[in-house]
Each structure stands twice: as structure tokens, then as C-alpha cells.
Design an enzyme around this catalytic site. Structure first.
Site, short mmCIF file in Angstrom:
data_model
loop_
_atom_site.label_atom_id
_atom_site.label_comp_id
_atom_site.label_asym_id
_atom_site.label_seq_id
_atom_site.Cartn_x
_atom_site.Cartn_y
_atom_site.Cartn_z
N SER A 132 0.25 2.60 -15.07
CA SER A 132 -0.14 3.86 -15.72
C SER A 132 1.07 4.55 -16.33
CB SER A 132 -0.79 4.81 -14.72
OG SER A 132 -1.07 6.07 -15.31
N TYR A 144 -2.42 8.75 -6.81
CA TYR A 144 -2.57 7.89 -7.99
C TYR A 144 -1.21 7.55 -8.58
CZ TYR A 144 -3.87 6.39 -12.70
OH TYR A 144 -3.99 5.67 -13.87
#
Length: 255
Positions: A149, A163
Site C-alpha cells: 500500500s 493496516y
């Protein structure tokens, strides 16, 4: 003389895309199938994954699997092993996030994200090693593509602590695996997506769209072609000398 068609070909390759029924996983599955690969997609919902597999043009097979548990991973590997003698491309895409203020972030929030985003990709790869080793050669390695990400490259405005931690860890796990699996003719790379519209990243109104696009030097959100192209590159002969890399596909968002 370079044959460009063969250089970027995945025709005849066998791929598994986790979380392939929606979002980035579906984008990659569509791209690989369009390029001639046989693509297995997995997700928890049996009806949904079957419907998506039927909807994607090409050789696409849906398997219902819960890879958040070791038993679920073993069941998926057993199913795939019963169908194929080798696996050429593994895309570890399935993931989740929890968005909560630091004072309210719970242990279950943390564990759920880390289990699916970090533990599952490692143990799925581990259990699939016999198939991946069978699918790789010195000239044409098997390819593992982990989905990281941009959130592991730049801290964004949302409070998604677990996350970001999991995706940062995936980037470094990618490098560790790449170094140790190179001798098995397996490359391991990560794609770090920026803002691609999906169930996890929803643009709610025009004001939000303008705000998001203003943050991206390319001036737009990601398209399915952007993600498919990156995955095809890493899975094709063009990417066979690339391993341990994190490829940002984010329009310059992390700059």
C-alpha cells in the site's frame, strides 16, 4: 531481436488471486485472464466468487475459501493442488482494514487486520511452495505478487494503524522472501497501490473526489488498467529479473 508480445506474455500461465472477487483483486484477475492466463480467484462468499468468475471473460475459476485461518488456507491449497500440477503466479491481495481513533482501537481490530493482511499471505505462500517450485524455472520463474500500500510509503489522514503496520511489514516480508526463494526460481515483489476506488476506498461525493485528486500529481485516481498492467509486467518474462521490489502504482501520491 526482442519479441515484445512474448516479453509481456502470461499466456498459458496459471494464477491464483486471493480476494479476487472485488476491488484491486478483480482488476488483476481481469487483466491476467485477458492476457491469456488461467486465473483462480478466491473469496469467502461462494455465490459471489462463482458469479464473478462467470462474469470475467476468459479462463477464470472461482473457489470459495477463508484464508484468514490456517485450516482455510490448507483447504484452498488442497483444492488447487487437485486441479493443477504447477502454479506460476500468486497474487496475495486479500486484505482488510480497521479505521478507529487511537483511544478506541481494540485488540480485535488489530488482530483481525494483521492476521489477514500479514499472516495469511505468508502461510499461503508456504503451503503453495510445492506448486510454485514446480511452476518456476531459471528462464521463467514463478511470480509472487504481494499487495502492499501507498499507506506504507506515506502516512495518510485516516487512523488505520494496524493496516499501515501490516502493509509496511508486507513490503519488508517481500524482500526477505525474495532473497530466500530466488534459488527456487521464484520472484517475490510487491505492488503498493495508491487510491483505487473499491469497497475499501469509496469516494462519497464530488468534494471528496476533488480533494483526493488534488493530492495525486497525476491528477486522478487509479484505473483498472494501471493495476492490471503492473501485475502483468511482474508476472511476465519482462519482470523475471525483478525481485524484492516494491512497485508504487499511485500516480505520485507518495512523493
Amino acid at each position: 531481436m526482442i519479441d515484445a508480445a512474448k516479453l509481456f506474455s502470461v499466456k498459458g500461465r496459471v494464477a491464483l488471486v486471493t480476494g479476487g472477487s472485488a476491488g484491486i483483486g478483480r482488476m488483476i484477475a481481469v487483466g491476467l485472464a485477458a492476457a491469456g492466463a488461467r486465473v483462480y480467484i478466491c473469496a469467502r462468499n461462494a455465490e459471489k466468487v462463482a458469479a464473478v468468475a462467470d462474469d470475467i471473460p476468459g479462463d477464470v475459476i472461482g473457489i470459495a475459501a477463508d484464508i484468514s485461518t490456517i485450516d482455510g488456507i490448507k483447504a484452498l491449497v488442497a483444492e488447487l493442488s487437485g486441479r493443477e500440477k504447477a502454479l506460476h503466479v500468486l497474487v496475495n491481495n486479500a486484505g482488510t482494514l480497521s479505521d478507529a481513533a487511537i483511544d478506541e482501537f481494540t485488540e480485535s481490530d488489530w488482530d483481525g487486520v494483521l492476521d489477514l493482511n500479514l499472516k495469511s499471505p505468508f502461510f499461503l505462500l508456504q503451503k503453495l511452495l510445492p506448486l510454485l517450485r514446480a511452476g518456476g524455472s531459471a528462464q521463467r520463474p514463478a511470480s509472487v505478487i504481494n499487495i502492499g500500500s501507498v499507506g506504507a510509503l506515506k502516512v495518510g489522514p485516516r487512523e488505520v494503524y494496524a493496516y499501515q503496520a501490516s502493509k509496511g511489514a508486507i513490503h519488508w516480508l517481500t524482500k526477505s522472501l525474495a532473497k530466500n526463494l530466488a534459488s527456487d526460481n521464484i520472484t517475490v515483489n510487491a505492488i503498493a497501490p495508491g487510491f483505487f476506488e473499491s469497497d475499501m476506498t469509496v469516494i462519497k461525493d464530488n468534494a471528496m473526489r476533488k480533494m483526493v485528486e488534488s493530492m495525486v500529481p497525476r491528477g486522478r485516481t487509479g484505473l483498472a488498467e494501471d493495476m492490471a498492467g503492473a501485475a502483468i509486467y511482474l508476472a511476465s518474462p519482462a519482470g523475471s529479473y525483478v525481485t524484492g521490489s516494491v512497485l508504487p502504482v499511485e500516480g505520485g501520491l507518495s512523493i
